[in-house]
Design an enzyme around this catalytic site. Structure first.
Site, PDB file in Angstrom:
ATOM      1  N   GLU A  42       0.816  -1.211   0.000  1.00 55.13           N
ATOM      2  CA  GLU A  42       0.000   0.000   0.000  1.00 55.13           C
ATOM      3  C   GLU A  42       0.856   1.270   0.000  1.00 55.13           C
ATOM      4  O   GLU A  42       0.612   2.191  -0.766  1.00 55.13           O
ATOM      5  CB  GLU A  42      -0.887  -0.036   1.254  1.00 55.13           C
ATOM      6  CG  GLU A  42      -1.598   1.246   1.560  1.00 55.13           C
ATOM      7  CD  GLU A  42      -3.050   1.185   1.129  1.00 55.13           C
ATOM      8  OE1 GLU A  42      -3.672   0.158   1.416  1.00 55.13           O
ATOM      9  OE2 GLU A  42      -3.535   2.151   0.501  1.00 55.13           O
ATOM     10  N   ASP A  43       1.837   1.321   0.874  1.00 50.76           N
ATOM     11  CA  ASP A  43       2.503   2.603   1.154  1.00 50.76           C
ATOM     12  C   ASP A  43       3.945   2.721   0.673  1.00 50.76           C
ATOM     13  O   ASP A  43       4.585   3.742   0.895  1.00 50.76           O
ATOM     14  CB  ASP A  43       2.487   2.871   2.672  1.00 50.76           C
ATOM     15  CG  ASP A  43       1.083   3.098   3.182  1.00 50.76           C
ATOM     16  OD1 ASP A  43       0.240   3.538   2.381  1.00 50.76           O
ATOM     17  OD2 ASP A  43       0.829   2.816   4.365  1.00 50.76           O
TER      18      ASP A  43
END
Ligand code: MN
Length: 730
Positions: free
Chosen positions: A95-96
């Site tokens: 995700e990040d």
């Protein structure tokens, strides 16, 4: 100076970072695994995560990776295995950070990559707080649970840490996250049996959404800590003494209840803080299941129990697999004390629910990712979800009931405990006991008294089901059953029955129509033309003829385009169970034409009936049967009543409501329907329900006049079991 590579290769510095060692200390290395190997693989993940999140900060100003470590630590505290801990460390990498799915596969294997991707996908779900969409949220959650239970466990650890650090978020975001947690995660944690997680989340939600009340309870608890602790000590010491006398090894301790649960009690019972007696519960953790009952005996010998507060969830575990004995006794100083008795294993299940089961299963080897057979509730729902006929809207309805409703406990005649959601009825009970009992349910007794099947069961009811060999579910049941299982089974049955009925009717309509048109020779051609109408089988074609979606005329037009549609369609039975549009039929008002006429919906007059017209203001003339019960009401305005006469064509059709009561036997609906259709009378709608073995059916039929109506009433009276026929007013 430290070797610059030390961060990546700690051995160069001769040591691991402290935060890593702290985490590793908490990890339970499964037997059969090499500790050093586990350490190495954990370190690899730790390093990978650290490196990829480098430079990112949380709202609190702390390095982002600390969140990932915290999530891994929570997972470790639940005794999850190294793969899960690695999943926790890396849960935000896709995700990040720049890391991709294939990076994870390459470095940590397919399994870890699947976990991280699962958590990422779960994070992508937009949770709406709009009520009708909530169930949809759950559906997505559950589907992910079905795929891999471990994903949701990591997600819970993630959410828990986010809630623990929510104070750093902007106020508006705090609200949104807290509400989402309240609406989605908390109920799901409950249903997955993750009691401790739910308890923690609920308190954090409460603190965020209602800070004032939270503070008040907090300060109240603080100011009474000493006296409460003293009392708990008295009770636990006394209990330890007693248990020792009987050689029962037990860990006895007092556990404060959460702020949220105290608040809930206060508002539910409308009591002040001081009036809530059970601000903590006593727990007795023993080794073996038998000891639970021994301990219970010892307690009840010393303190008198409050009858209705005793619950044995060991003999009958809750649907979320929770097991424990609960009892409330009159303790020292005549104060009520709640005591929970369970084994260590039950304790683990009570805290982390399915996670504990998953763990146990894992040690047995195969199928570790699948659903746990202990969580019957989930399995049942997933069954329905995966069945080919599941209607998403119907499913959501079920889901909401299953997730939000509290449970009640009732008894079978043999004394077995059965748990059901609130508002359950004897039908729900019957299906819960066994599908066959539900399918054949004829009547029921609650506490020895015969009751209607839609009776709402209450805690402690003794429920008995009377079955009939020829009984089967009907549409009426769907109006009051609440459990997923019952609804689903009834739906399936009715759908199948409907399909069969339509199929039969379709064949009949086809043959009758063709015979009348003297085109019987076309029968086979029509039957084999199903593909022309987009169907896969002849049966499907017959079905749509039967339910009125497709007419024989339409079929003939298509397969023999040259033939003229010269036949009269009256005999072609139109759709059953459907309402057509309402048309206004002719009525003659002396001397006046073209008056706006409507028929009283209360009494549905038909030609041959004596009628009266009522001149309304602005809506023309309403026509009622002169015997209509709503006429006296209109009588006050007598001058508005006028005599009217029929002026209709012989073929005009009028709706009539018939209320038929009789014995609730199998097949009565079919017989009624057949006796009506056999007179070439159209049925516009049918509704039938049974109660105390009495069946009440409401038919709306279409007739030309009163003579025809009288004829079918005579005919219906001959149907076996029929007791009364009334022309019903609404
Ligand atoms: Mn996270």
């Amino acid at each position: 100076m430290q070797n610059p590579l030390a961060r990546f290769v700690p051995q160069l510095a001769g040591e691991y970072p402290k935060s890593f060692l702290k985490l590793f200390d908490q990890v339970l290395v499964p037997s059969g695994m090499d500790t050093e190997e586990v350490k190495q693989s954990l370190w690899k993940a730790f390093e990978f995560g650290y490196r990829h999140h480098e430079g990112q900060k949380r709202k609190s100003g702390k390095p982002y990776f600390e969140h990932c470590i915290a999530v891994a630590e929570i997972l470790a505290s639940w005794n999850m295995d190294p793969t899960m801990i690695i999943g926790g460390l890396l849960h935000d990498t896709i995700e990040d950070t720049q890391a991709s799915h294939s990076d994870l596969v390459e470095n940590f294997g397919e399994d870890v990559a699947i976990l991280v991707e699962g958590v990422t996908k779960l994070g992508d779900i937009e949770f709406s707080t709009r009520e009708e969409q909530q169930a949809g949220n759950f559906m997505k959650m559950l589907l992910s649970v079905a795929k891999d239970l471990r994903v949701i466990i990591i997600k819970f650890a993630d959410r828990l840490h986010n809630m623990l650090t929510i104070e750093y978020m902007p106020r508006i975001k705090q609200h949104r996250i807290a509400m989402e947690t309240r609406d989605v995660y908390s109920p799901l944690a409950h249903r997955l049996g993750m009691a401790k997680v739910k308890w923690q989340l609920d308190d954090l939600i409460f603190k965020t959404l209602n800070p004032k009340a939270y503070k008040e309870i907090n300060s109240n608890l603080k100011s009474t800590t000493k006296q409460r602790e003293r009392y708990i000590k008295t009770v636990t010491n006394a209990l330890r003494e007693e248990l020792k006398k009987y050689d029962i090894e037990a860990n006895v301790y007092g556990r404060p209840k959460s702020h949220h649960s105290i608040y809930k009690k206060m508002s539910k019972q409308d009591k002040s803080f001081d009036e809530i007696y059970d601000k903590e519960a006593i727990r007795i953790i023993v080794e073996k299941m038998e000891d639970c009952y021994l301990a219970l005996g010892v307690i009840h010998q010393n303190y008198s129990p409050v009858q209705e507060r005793f619950k044995d969830f060991i003999a009958t575990p809750k649907t979320n697999a929770y097991q424990s004995i609960h009892t409330t006794v009159v303790g020292p100083d005549k104060k009520l004390v709640e005591i929970q008795i369970r084994t260590e294993e039950m304790e683990a299940t009570a805290e982390i629910g399915v996670a504990a089961h998953w763990k146990y299963k894992e040690s047995n080897g195969k199928d570790s990712k699948g659903m746990d057979s202990h969580v019957g509730w989930l399995r049942e729902l997933l069954d329905i979800l995966q069945s080919e006929e599941s209607d998403p809207r119907e499913f959501m309805h079920l889901l909401k009931i299953d997730l939000f409703n509290d449970e009640i406990f009732v008894f079978t005649p043999k004394g077995a405990l059965v748990q059901l959601p609130e508002s359950s009825t004897p039908i729900d009970f019957a299906f819960k006991v066994h599908t066959e009992v539900g399918m054949k349910c004829l009547g029921s007794k609650v506490n020895q008294k015969v009751v209607p099947l839609n009776t709402v069961l209450k805690n402690g009811d003794l429920v008995e089901i009377i079955t009939g060999k020829d009984q089967s579910p009907n549409y009426g049941w769907l109006k009051f059953v609440v459990t997923s299982k019952a609804r689903n089974k009834i739906h399936r049955f009715l759908k199948e029955a409907d399909r069969e009925a339509s199929l039969k009717l379709g064949e009949e309509i086809l043959i009758k129509t063709l015979r009348r048109l003297k085109k019987l020779d076309l029968q086979e051609e029509i039957k084999s033309s199903f593909q022309k109408f987009g169907f896969q089988t002849t049966e499907q074609l017959m079905e749509v003829i039967g339910n009125g979606t497709l007419t024989v005329r339409k079929i003939l037009e298509k397969i023999t385009p040259e033939s003229e549609p010269d036949f009269d369609l009256e005999d072609e039975t139109p759709s059953r169970f459907s309402f057509g549009g309402k048309t206004t039929k002719g009525v003659q008002l002396q001397g006046i034409k073209d008056v706006m006429v409507s028929f009283g919906k209360c009494c549905n007059p038909i030609p041959g009936d004596e009628m009266l017209g009522f001149i309304t203001r602005g809506r023309g003339l309403t026509v009622h049967r002169s015997s209509c019960t709503s006429l006296p009401l209109l009588n006050e305005q007598k001058d508005r009543l006028v005599p009217v006469d029929w002026d209709v064509a012989k073929t005009d059709l009028f709706n009539v409501r018939l209320k038929i009561t009789g014995q609730d036997r199998k097949g009565i609906l079919k017989d009624l329907t057949e006796s009506i259709s056999s007179q070439n009378i159209n049925i516009k709608s049918v509704d039938m329900r049974g109660k105390d073995s009495v069946a009440t059916a409401h038919f709306i039929v279409q007739v030309n006049n009163i003579r025809q109506l009288d004829r079918i009433i005579r005919k219906i009276k001959k149907v076996k079991g029929v007791d009364r026929i009334e022309r019903a007013e609404r």
